[in-house]
Design a protein around this motif. Sequence first.
Motif, PDB file in Angstrom:
ATOM      1  N   SER A   1       3.205 -10.568  -8.302  1.00 51.59           N
ATOM      2  CA  SER A   1       3.803 -10.471  -6.876  1.00 51.59           C
ATOM      3  C   SER A   1       5.247 -10.845  -6.742  1.00 51.59           C
ATOM      4  CB  SER A   1       2.961 -10.721  -5.907  1.00 51.59           C
ATOM      5  OG  SER A   1       3.547 -10.291  -4.502  1.00 51.59           O
ATOM      6  N   LEU A   2       6.391 -10.049  -6.910  1.00 48.86           N
ATOM      7  CA  LEU A   2       7.589 -10.672  -6.746  1.00 48.86           C
ATOM      8  C   LEU A   2       7.721 -11.467  -5.338  1.00 48.86           C
ATOM      9  CD1 LEU A   2       9.670  -7.919  -8.516  1.00 48.86           C
ATOM     10  CD2 LEU A   2       8.893 -10.112  -9.466  1.00 48.86           C
ATOM     11  N   ASN A   3       7.276 -10.665  -4.404  1.00 49.52           N
ATOM     12  CA  ASN A   3       7.275 -11.673  -3.331  1.00 49.52           C
ATOM     13  C   ASN A   3       6.684 -13.023  -3.101  1.00 49.52           C
ATOM     14  OD1 ASN A   3       8.818  -9.206  -2.113  1.00 49.52           O
ATOM     15  ND2 ASN A   3       7.114  -8.617  -0.756  1.00 49.52           N
ATOM     16  N   LEU A   4       5.370 -12.954  -3.657  1.00 49.49           N
ATOM     17  CA  LEU A   4       4.740 -14.120  -3.778  1.00 49.49           C
ATOM     18  C   LEU A   4       5.769 -15.235  -4.767  1.00 49.49           C
ATOM     19  CD1 LEU A   4       2.560 -15.925  -3.224  1.00 49.49           C
ATOM     20  CD2 LEU A   4       1.428 -15.125  -5.120  1.00 49.49           C
TER      21      LEU A   4
ATOM     22  N   GLU B   1       7.539  -5.727   2.866  1.00 51.25           N
ATOM     23  CA  GLU B   1       6.373  -5.758   3.102  1.00 51.25           C
ATOM     24  C   GLU B   1       5.348  -4.911   2.066  1.00 51.25           C
ATOM     25  OE1 GLU B   1       5.425  -5.248   7.072  1.00 51.25           O
ATOM     26  OE2 GLU B   1       6.629  -6.674   8.025  1.00 51.25           O
ATOM     27  N   ASP B   2       5.623  -3.782   1.812  1.00 45.03           N
ATOM     28  CA  ASP B   2       4.909  -3.077   1.241  1.00 45.03           C
ATOM     29  C   ASP B   2       5.331  -3.007  -0.569  1.00 45.03           C
ATOM     30  OD1 ASP B   2       7.299  -1.921   1.398  1.00 45.03           O
ATOM     31  OD2 ASP B   2       6.536   0.375   1.476  1.00 45.03           O
ATOM     32  N   LEU B   3       5.847  -4.001  -1.027  1.00 43.49           N
ATOM     33  CA  LEU B   3       6.493  -4.080  -2.444  1.00 43.49           C
ATOM     34  C   LEU B   3       5.303  -4.152  -3.330  1.00 43.49           C
ATOM     35  CD1 LEU B   3       9.195  -4.698  -3.752  1.00 43.49           C
ATOM     36  CD2 LEU B   3       8.457  -7.053  -3.977  1.00 43.49           C
ATOM     37  N   ALA B   4       5.319  -3.216  -4.318  1.00 44.61           N
ATOM     38  CA  ALA B   4       4.509  -3.015  -5.351  1.00 44.61           C
ATOM     39  C   ALA B   4       4.647  -4.405  -6.351  1.00 44.61           C
ATOM     40  CB  ALA B   4       4.729  -1.854  -6.171  1.00 44.61           C
ATOM     41  N   CYS B   5       3.456  -4.202  -7.051  1.00 40.72           N
ATOM     42  CA  CYS B   5       3.404  -5.606  -8.001  1.00 40.72           C
ATOM     43  C   CYS B   5       3.880  -5.067  -9.403  1.00 40.72           C
ATOM     44  CB  CYS B   5       1.955  -6.157  -8.245  1.00 40.72           C
ATOM     45  SG  CYS B   5       1.260  -6.836  -6.702  1.00 40.72           S
TER      46      CYS B   5
ATOM     47  N   SER C   1      16.675  -9.972  -1.507  1.00 41.04           N
ATOM     48  CA  SER C   1      15.877  -8.935  -1.035  1.00 41.04           C
ATOM     49  C   SER C   1      15.238  -8.331  -2.034  1.00 41.04           C
ATOM     50  CB  SER C   1      16.770  -8.056  -0.435  1.00 41.04           C
ATOM     51  OG  SER C   1      17.896  -7.467  -1.144  1.00 41.04           O
ATOM     52  N   THR C   2      14.079  -7.542  -1.664  1.00 46.36           N
ATOM     53  CA  THR C   2      13.147  -7.043  -2.513  1.00 46.36           C
ATOM     54  C   THR C   2      13.102  -5.478  -1.952  1.00 46.36           C
ATOM     55  OG1 THR C   2      11.242  -7.740  -1.484  1.00 46.36           O
ATOM     56  CG2 THR C   2      11.945  -8.787  -3.603  1.00 46.36           C
ATOM     57  N   CYS C   3      12.664  -4.417  -2.822  1.00 48.79           N
ATOM     58  CA  CYS C   3      12.474  -3.196  -2.170  1.00 48.79           C
ATOM     59  C   CYS C   3      11.873  -2.313  -3.552  1.00 48.79           C
ATOM     60  CB  CYS C   3      13.790  -2.320  -1.615  1.00 48.79           C
ATOM     61  SG  CYS C   3      14.930  -2.016  -2.905  1.00 48.79           S
ATOM     62  N   ASN C   4      11.233  -1.055  -3.008  1.00 51.03           N
ATOM     63  CA  ASN C   4      10.835  -0.132  -3.760  1.00 51.03           C
ATOM     64  C   ASN C   4      11.605   0.945  -4.198  1.00 51.03           C
ATOM     65  OD1 ASN C   4       8.067  -1.453  -4.250  1.00 51.03           O
ATOM     66  ND2 ASN C   4       7.566  -0.595  -2.285  1.00 51.03           N
TER      67      ASN C   4
END
Length: 789
Positions: A671-674, A703-707, A739-742
Amino acid sequence: MPLPTDPQPRTTRTLLFVAGALTLLLGIAYLLQPRLIAATNNRATDLVLNLSKPRPSTGAVVIVDIDDQSLARYGRWPWPRDRMARLLEAIASSGAAAVGLDLILAEPEPRAASPRALPGMPAPAGEGAGSSASATADPDGTLAATLGMGPFVLGYQFLFQNTPQPNSGCQLHPRGVVWIDRSEPAAVKPEFFAAQGVVCNQAPFADAVKRSGFLNAGADEDGVLRRVPLLIGYRGNLYPSLSLALLMQYLHSEQIEVLERDMGRLDLLVGGRSIPIDLRGNLPVRFLEPGTAAARLSAADLLERSPARAELAGKVVIVGCSAAGLDTQHHTSAGVLTSHAEVHAQVLDNLLSGRPVTRPDSYLLWELLAGVLAAAATTWAVLRLGVVSGAAAGAAGIAGCWLAAVLLFQQRAALFSPLLPTLQVFGNYLVLTLIKTRQGQQVAHQAASSTLILLKSSEKNLNSIINSVPDIIFRLDAAGRVIFLSPAITRYTSDPTTLLGKPILDLVPPEELPLANHRLNEKRTGSRATRDLELHLLLPHGDGGTWAPVGPFSISAEGIYRGDVPSPDEFLGTQGIIRDIAEQKMLEEKLLQAQKMEAIGRLAAGIAHDLNNILVGLVAYPDLLLLELPPESPLRDKLSLIQRSGQKAAAIVQDLLTLGRRGTPAQEVVSLNLLITEYLGTLEFAACLREHPHITLESDLAEDLACVRGSRLHLAKALMNMVNNAFEAMPAGGEVRVSTCNRSLERSYRGYEEVPAGDWVCVSVRDEGVGVAERDLHRIFEPFSARRR
């Protein structure tokens, strides 16, 4: 190539008809003198005057100036009558032959404005209390007595308004006017200006003198003063100007004789002198630079010293006021501002020179004749000579007209305008040359039409061959300008027509010009011609037509000659082929990069193998020692530090093995957010913040970032390197945003590498730093490359 010198009879008749019509139209317009032609004609005569050699001044005119110095010394204007009397008495006692007042004594005695009425102001030199007391008894009488004893000429102002303004109390001193040779009706009736009112002097002063003259001097519509009236009618009488009245006083003449010449020309005979004027009584004046026609004395200097006999004896003196706010300035034909008194002085200087400027209305007919002759000569030159030779002959004719006008004025003071001959030469040459050229083009077009039919068939075959060639075929003229491009150019630019006519070197980037110079516009042939010259080209593309480098291209070119043997006189231009080698260069770069990476990988694998043997003890033995030591042993911390260092070294070895393709990184779901959250809580990040206190980091994590699947260790290192790089790129401080996004790509995306279509997770690290240099962008993903910005 010159036009044929023997045109067809039909063309000759057409040119003669057009020349006659144009000459007639210009001549009629010139005689009617509409506003535009009259204004242009005035400027032409101004230029003739300014080109002529200035004549020396007669030295007979002097201006006594009530200037700023005089007002500062003797008080504001108007002055008291007794002071004016002292000034005029000083001028008369100096032996002046005639004294004119370029001012009007129309108001009562200005007692309140006198310096004697200003408390605290010292009396000027020569005006003590005793003299003031004696002068104030009858100041008007004192001034009138002074005027009656000298050769004074007063000035007054005529009014030209719609409503008459009678002033029956004015004494204007009309002079005797005698008309000569009026036994027969005049061919043209004089139309002198008729005044409707007058602003004149007080009665005591007007009665005391024998002469007076009007001060009027009106400019033309463009605001330039070129001529002044010498006679104006008022209530059935003719009155002289101040300049003419002063000349009569200077010559002791009491009578004005008007002699009518042929074609409406008038001559004024005064004291044996002949003065040419037009039918309205105007005299053209040659204005010079201020100060060249008349000497100037300050009224203050004249009041403070003995009579200036050396400067004024036998001279014509004009008393005027040039102080700021009191004088009227005129734009004259000399191109400078001239005061009102200076205008009268220059008019007098023209009259006293014995050669005043002559420009009667009859000169328009002579100028018309000169224009007809100039038009005839121009027509002959266009018919018999070529374009260049005809232009040279026309230019010489125009120059000759202007030179003749200047010489006539210098020799005889006759002011002719070369405007009409100039217009006739220029207009006839331009129109006739255009018609002649058009006729020649029609003949050439008829001759070329048959040849064009034969070329069409061969052109069609040639175009089919050129359209099938993927390379760009080009051709240049002898000057190196693009005259042909094959349709293959449309693959690289949205507007190929903009390239036609441009020099080929303008399409080369500046940094590549030394390589392309003298090789694109090739003149050599055979084995010495240009082969496989590698260049980029500046081409317009996109909706905005932006010019940007395209390529690289391989260019081959050689010269084209009219004959079989190359010769500078036979050179026609250059032709060649432009081949796109961008894909070839990319494949070469990829091959070179692969070879470099393979060499680096072999080196890294060898180093990693040797380091693995060294690190076995550094990693294994601390574990064994920690098992044997009690928990309270002081050596545990030191052994733990050695253990962590070994583990870090082992990770570096693992990277080297991965680079050498002999190690396989651990693949796991991450998980990139983690991963980002964990990094922001590490001691390494805290140390980075302490080193850069002026930088803040903001995170914007989806919040809904894919692994993703990958190496947790390598992803963490990449994130750490990007954040550290962003901090180091902002020495002055700023903000870093992670920042992260799909993202979902419907088609492949061409970036540093080809990214195929599909679902992707994006991580963005944005800073406000100086950025990566453009020359280093292509190396940011290379191993061991410096990534500082």
